[in-house]
Motif scaffolding. Structure first.
Motif, PDB file in Angstrom:
ATOM      1  N   THR A 138     -11.484   9.645  26.038  1.00 46.45           N
ATOM      2  CA  THR A 138     -10.471   9.057  26.915  1.00 46.45           C
ATOM      3  C   THR A 138     -10.911   7.682  27.379  1.00 46.45           C
ATOM      4  OG1 THR A 138     -11.486  10.141  28.826  1.00 46.45           O
ATOM      5  CG2 THR A 138      -9.691  11.316  27.716  1.00 46.45           C
TER       6      THR A 138
ATOM      7  N   ARG B 144     -11.685   4.911  30.037  1.00 52.79           N
ATOM      8  CA  ARG B 144     -12.142   4.975  31.418  1.00 52.79           C
ATOM      9  C   ARG B 144     -12.511   3.583  31.898  1.00 52.79           C
ATOM     10  NH1 ARG B 144     -16.655   8.950  32.610  1.00 52.79           N
ATOM     11  NH2 ARG B 144     -15.510   9.186  34.567  1.00 52.79           N
TER      12      ARG B 144
ATOM     13  N   GLN C 122      -5.825  15.479  21.181  1.00 56.88           N
ATOM     14  CA  GLN C 122      -5.922  14.978  22.549  1.00 56.88           C
ATOM     15  C   GLN C 122      -7.131  15.553  23.274  1.00 56.88           C
ATOM     16  OE1 GLN C 122      -2.427  15.720  24.881  1.00 56.88           O
ATOM     17  NE2 GLN C 122      -3.030  14.316  26.512  1.00 56.88           N
TER      18      GLN C 122
END
Length: 391
Positions: free
Chosen positions: A63, A65, A58
């Motif tokens: 990530t 966006r 993680q």
């Protein structure tokens, strides 16, 4: 990113101790092993190992966006006024006014900018200039940070760096103390092989955080791979370049800094001549024998192009070509997501590169014949006493 050290990933307690004692120091070290291997190696329960692997994954996984989130991150304070988003993003100025205007402020942050040209045309001079500008306070156009200068050709000159700084910006560097402050903020690395360069790039993230660096210069990206990999090793060379490009892009995007690289040129034998005519070359172009130090002239049906091939070219966001035609140097915007293809005449002086006239030439379609915005841009010309020829 797999090169992140475990110590930065919020892994604590017994798991962190076991990972360190087994010399699993980076995310890649852990994620390249199966959970069963890790259970045996760390001597920990499967559920504890699974939880640690998930946490590490993680931490290093990109990530998701939205475009709005990315855009807002790129804005300077005050860029949103009256409910409108401004399109001028922060940049590192080159201090070449017409070029900065075309690039909407200068070298973009968060991406790779490539300087291409033959030897002696001024690529390293421009790199030294950008290194200086990056250390300046933000209120006078700098980034107020350190510069990591990766010198693969042993061309970096501390003496020349100081000369450019004191001649171009005497108010910013008026005394020995100011010069010492500048030189302490430019960190020079000299890898001795292409693999050494890759290893240093993999470890550079920690140094960027520790040193608060705001610019990476790689001069040059081509030197080591071209000297170490022959024509029978093109696949290995391209794979290595791909890994280097991925690391440079990651550093640029993660720290939102400019990454500037220089690249060499190579001849394409038998290709049609592409010599531009920036408004002054006759339509009936003559075959010219290359002048000393300048391989970009046309001769024997050969033309020159940027080295390292298509795969590397796709990794570059902005490409500036430094070239010389009919005795005049030009810096040309060859690739940019925001600027047209324009060319600007320049000269090299004690203070670095200066635009030698206010002319802005249309360089589209291999070099147009019209001159755009002639006389519309003002700038200071270099003192003729300091003009020098490095070609």
């Amino acid at each position: 990113m797999g090169s992140k050290e475990i110590s930065r990933l919020n892994i604590e307690g017994l798991v962190a101790h076991r990972l360190k004692s087994r010399r699993l120091e980076t995310a890649k070290d852990v994620l390249c092993k199966t959970e069963l291997d890790l259970v045996e190696l760390l001597d920990l329960p499967a559920d504890v190992v699974a939880k640690a692997v998930a946490a590490i994954s993680q931490n290093v996984a990109p990530t998701r966006r939205t475009v709005l989130e990315m855009y807002m991150d790129q804005q300077q304070p005050g860029d949103i006024q009256g409910g409108h988003l401004h399109t001028d993003l922060p940049k590192l100025p080159t201090n070449l006014p017409s070029l900065d205007d075309a690039l909407r402020g200068g070298v973009p942050l968060g991406s790779i900018t490539e300087l291409v040209g033959p030897a002696g045309v001024g690529k390293t001079q421009l790199c030294l200039m950008l290194s200086i500008f990056a250390t300046l306070p933000t209120d006078i156009g700098g980034l107020d940070g350190k510069c990591v200068y990766i010198d693969t050709e042993n061309k970096f000159s501390a003496k020349r760096l100081i000369e450019i700084a004191t001649m171009r910006l005497p108010d910013s560097f008026p005394d020995e103390q100011a010069v010492q402050h500048l030189t302490s903020r430019v960190l020079v690395l000299r890898p001795n092989s292409a693999i050494d360069l890759l290893t240093r790039l993999q470890k550079l993230e920690e140094a960027m955080i520790r040193e608060k660096a705001k610019l990476i210069v790689l001069d040059s990206v081509a030197a080591l791979v071209r000297s170490e990999y022959g024509h029978d090793q093109l696949q290995q060379r391209q794979d290595l370049l791909g890994r280097q490009a991925a690391l440079l892009k990651y550093l640029a995007e993660t720290f939102r800094i400019p990454v500037v690289v220089t690249n060499q040129v190579m001849a394409q034998m038998g290709a049609p001549s592409q010599q531009p005519n920036y408004g002054f070359v006759e339509h009936e172009r003559k075959k010219l024998r290359p002048s000393p130090g300048y391989e970009d002239s046309t001769y024997d049906s050969s033309t020159v192009t940027a080295a390292l091939g298509t795969k590397w070219a796709h990794a570059v966001n902005t490409r500036l070509v430094l070239e010389r035609h009919a005795g005049q140097r030009y810096i040309r915007i060859a690739k940019s997501p925001m600027a047209p293809s324009l060319a600007f005449p320049y000269a090299i002086a004690a203070g670095g590169l200066y635009l030698s006239s206010s002319e802005v030439h249309d360089a589209s379609a291999g070099g147009g014949t019209s001159i755009l915005n002639e006389g519309s841009v003002t700038h200071s010309k270099p003192d003729d006493r300091f003009l020098m020829d490095v070609g």
